[in-house]
Design an enzyme around this catalytic site. Sequence first.
Site, mmCIF file in Angstrom:
data_model
loop_
_atom_site.group_PDB
_atom_site.id
_atom_site.type_symbol
_atom_site.label_atom_id
_atom_site.label_comp_id
_atom_site.label_asym_id
_atom_site.label_seq_id
_atom_site.Cartn_x
_atom_site.Cartn_y
_atom_site.Cartn_z
ATOM 1 N N ASP A 13 -7.235 7.239 2.551
ATOM 2 C CA ASP A 13 -7.212 8.016 1.192
ATOM 3 C C ASP A 13 -6.009 8.750 1.146
ATOM 4 O O ASP A 13 -5.907 9.921 0.482
ATOM 5 C CB ASP A 13 -8.038 8.247 0.702
ATOM 6 N N LYS A 16 -0.759 6.946 1.747
ATOM 7 C CA LYS A 16 0.165 6.150 3.426
ATOM 8 C C LYS A 16 0.731 5.374 2.053
ATOM 9 O O LYS A 16 2.436 5.196 2.377
ATOM 10 C CB LYS A 16 -0.594 5.605 4.025
ATOM 11 N N GLY A 40 -6.871 -0.076 0.112
ATOM 12 C CA GLY A 40 -5.924 0.728 -1.085
ATOM 13 C C GLY A 40 -4.904 0.965 -1.215
ATOM 14 O O GLY A 40 -4.633 2.276 -1.491
ATOM 15 N N HIS A 41 -3.565 1.027 -1.126
ATOM 16 C CA HIS A 41 -2.227 1.511 -0.999
ATOM 17 C C HIS A 41 -1.946 1.532 -2.581
ATOM 18 O O HIS A 41 -1.544 0.779 -3.173
ATOM 19 C CB HIS A 41 -1.265 1.190 0.245
ATOM 20 N N GLN A 225 -6.599 2.517 6.306
ATOM 21 C CA GLN A 225 -7.254 3.802 6.605
ATOM 22 C C GLN A 225 -6.693 4.868 6.658
ATOM 23 O O GLN A 225 -5.929 5.224 7.014
ATOM 24 C CB GLN A 225 -8.896 2.652 7.067
#
Length: 442
Positions: A13, A16, A40-41, A225
């Site tokens: 988180d 990235k 979740g980007h 991650q």
Amino acid sequence: MPNVAVVGAQWGDEGKGKIVDLVSVGFDAVARYQGGPNAGHTVTLGTRRHALHHVPSGAFHASVRLVIGNGAVLDLAGLEQELGALRDAGVGIEGRLFLSDRAHVILPAMVEIDAIAEAAASEGARIGTTRRGIGPAYEAKAARSGIRVADLFHPEHLTERVRALLDGPLGRRLREAGKAPDDARLVAEQAYDAGRRLQPFVADTCLLLNRWMDEGKSVLFEGAQGTLLDLDHGSYPYVTSSGTVAGGLCTGLGVAPTRVDGVFGVFKAYATRVGGGPLPTEILDGPEGVGERLRRRGREYGTTTGRPRRCGWFDGAAARYAHRLNRFDAVGVTLLDVLDVFEEIRVCVAYRLDGRTLESIPASTPEAARVEPVYETLPGWGQDITGVRSWAKLPPEARRFADRLGEVIGAEVALVGVGPERSQSVVRPGSWLERRLGVPAA
């Protein structure tokens, strides 16, 4: 252009997606090397926020090729939905996206097992998974019983592989939980149908990537991650199921380490974590305290799950450990604007444990949970920096904070984020980002 990895340097988180979106315009391809729909980007373009779970974050640059490597695990239905959402947003994917024929597939039973295992664990023993089936998919891969994309195009073979899984340990775990496994032939038919729809994207991505690099094309390697969730080097067992460090890209894409020219680490200006496991600088001071202010200001809720993240001050001891594992050429610090309202900002520079000073996080989870952070206190800047677009216009206290983080980490802070949009990225003049990657400083 060199071939460069962008790696999360904390517990995930870190932002990235924003960084990959920013720098990928200068690359020929972006390749994702591990993880699955637990990632979740988020990329913010104007007023629209795009959440990517499988597709690399270079998707919004039309000239950039996109690779999902063999180290990733795929939710076939979720990937189709993601591609549909991109098309609806006007993002062209056809001819740009390449999906490894060696990537493993998440079956519905794996999602069920993930949810059952997490729900059954006691509160303190819960890993905090996203319950998307990632762990069971990697378990099947390690046990040599998984389903790969290449299997999807051979119906009888696929049915045999699925039946072996559902008749074996996977099905046994479901039956022990009081659930009957789905019919193997039906599961195989659904996977086969999804495979046929995705087949235009399927390729030998190892061959493609190496051929592109042989031709002089540049590749940006995108991790998911964060370093401190790495299966080997993270706070085990509160980790993800894949190799999140820069070295993971070699196995996750089939790329030799000699082809990697640089590593860029991404931190946020404070620490967050979802789920269980040690977070040494966590702030537990109630609904009106610093921890909750960080959460509200940083919108610290999971992109994939929506769960609130635990929040704390920047952990420099853990950051040095991440640098040791990845050897960052430079780093970016995102969400600096979240700290605008704090008169004082704390930075952990070491740990104390049983009267000893530690410079790195212990391997033992019980010991890691007992460490006491050694803090330095820096002055805040007390003003809104979301409109700043050049390093020189950052408040002196903000520049000093960034410089101090660089000293603590051991790597140059080449960029700070002052908001979610691509334009809210402030690059340090003369930094590695500008010199090596050509990212302009205002």
